[in-house]
Design a protein around this motif. Structure first.
Motif, PDB file in Angstrom:
ATOM      1  N   GLY A  26       0.735  -1.568   0.096  1.00  0.00           N
ATOM      2  CA  GLY A  26      -0.103  -0.163   0.200  1.00  0.00           C
ATOM      3  C   GLY A  26       0.662   1.472  -0.124  1.00  0.00           C
ATOM      4  O   GLY A  26       2.258   1.662  -0.230  1.00  0.00           O
ATOM      5  N   ASP A  27       0.732   2.517  -0.107  1.00  0.00           N
ATOM      6  CA  ASP A  27       0.740   3.531   0.635  1.00  0.00           C
ATOM      7  C   ASP A  27       1.202   4.092   1.735  1.00  0.00           C
ATOM      8  O   ASP A  27       0.581   3.126   1.982  1.00  0.00           O
ATOM      9  CB  ASP A  27       0.459   4.684  -0.244  1.00  0.00           C
ATOM     10  N   GLU A  28       2.536   4.756   1.695  1.00  0.00           N
ATOM     11  CA  GLU A  28       3.045   4.970   2.997  1.00  0.00           C
ATOM     12  C   GLU A  28       1.672   6.547   3.584  1.00  0.00           C
ATOM     13  O   GLU A  28       1.307   7.070   2.836  1.00  0.00           O
ATOM     14  CB  GLU A  28       3.782   5.619   3.116  1.00  0.00           C
ATOM     15  N   ALA A  29       1.281   6.150   5.043  1.00  0.00           N
ATOM     16  CA  ALA A  29       0.088   7.562   5.527  1.00  0.00           C
ATOM     17  C   ALA A  29       1.262   7.121   6.285  1.00  0.00           C
ATOM     18  O   ALA A  29       1.924   6.893   7.387  1.00  0.00           O
ATOM     19  CB  ALA A  29      -0.581   7.120   5.864  1.00  0.00           C
ATOM     20  N   ASP A  71       1.520   1.310   6.358  1.00  0.00           N
ATOM     21  CA  ASP A  71       1.958   0.811   5.201  1.00  0.00           C
ATOM     22  C   ASP A  71       0.383   0.550   5.063  1.00  0.00           C
ATOM     23  O   ASP A  71      -0.257  -0.216   5.372  1.00  0.00           O
ATOM     24  CB  ASP A  71       2.759  -0.378   4.564  1.00  0.00           C
ATOM     25  N   ASP A  73      -3.148   0.303   2.619  1.00  0.00           N
ATOM     26  CA  ASP A  73      -3.550  -0.161   0.916  1.00  0.00           C
ATOM     27  C   ASP A  73      -5.092   1.105   0.605  1.00  0.00           C
ATOM     28  O   ASP A  73      -5.097   1.807  -0.293  1.00  0.00           O
ATOM     29  CB  ASP A  73      -5.181  -1.216   0.509  1.00  0.00           C
ATOM     30  N   SER A  74      -5.591   1.599   2.018  1.00  0.00           N
ATOM     31  CA  SER A  74      -6.877   2.655   1.745  1.00  0.00           C
ATOM     32  C   SER A  74      -7.074   3.368   2.561  1.00  0.00           C
ATOM     33  O   SER A  74      -6.326   4.396   3.018  1.00  0.00           O
ATOM     34  CB  SER A  74      -8.066   2.103   0.653  1.00  0.00           C
ATOM     35  N   SER A  98      -4.393   6.628   2.467  1.00  0.00           N
ATOM     36  CA  SER A  98      -2.986   5.949   1.953  1.00  0.00           C
ATOM     37  C   SER A  98      -2.921   7.369   1.788  1.00  0.00           C
ATOM     38  O   SER A  98      -3.329   7.497   0.917  1.00  0.00           O
ATOM     39  CB  SER A  98      -3.476   4.621   0.541  1.00  0.00           C
TER      40      SER A  98
END
Length: 140
Positions: A26-29, A71, A73-74, A98
């Protein structure tokens, strides 16, 4: 021939669209926040900050601040807890997406009533009574 190639074409199209459900990360937050003494409003240095259920643990710095990278996903709702010896813990719940950077509400640690967390001097105890449901002791 086209029917045989259709599943492969669909797989390539989904992968090209960046779908994380096919095993990609996933993207990092990024969560940033501060741990504060609820009584004095001063920074609490060295507090442990955990993002529960994600295995993330950080320590508050000299300003009480911390940064945690997730990490995901949404969209995810997470609980963040801060604690330190001599203080009662505090927990906040936030929802993060994310790719988002989010400032978390301050975690307010209240000084414990029990003092500095050290025990008092040793004492002797004596068995005063016993029953099938209880054990009574007396101390000196």
């Amino acid at each position: 021939m086209l029917l045989r190639a259709l599943p492969l074409l669909l797989l390539v199209a989904v992968a090209a669209s960046g779908c994380d459900s096919l095993g990609g990360g996933g993207d990092e937050a990024v969560l940033t926040g501060q741990v504060v003494n609820a009584s004095t409003n001063r920074a609490v240095v060295g507090a442990t900050v955990q993002v529960l259920a994600m295995g993330i643990e950080e320590r508050s710095d000299s300003t009480g601040g911390y940064v945690a990278s997730l990490d995901i996903d949404s969209v995810k709702t997470v609980q963040i807890v801060a604690f330190k010896t001599g203080y009662a813990a505090d927990t906040v719940t936030v929802t993060v997406e994310s790719g988002q950077s989010l400032t978390v509400p301050a975690l307010l640690l209240r000084p414990s009533e029990a003092g500095d967390g050290t025990s008092g001097p040793a004492a002797s105890i004596t068995l005063a009574e016993r029953s099938p449901r209880a054990v009574g002791v007396s101390g000196t």
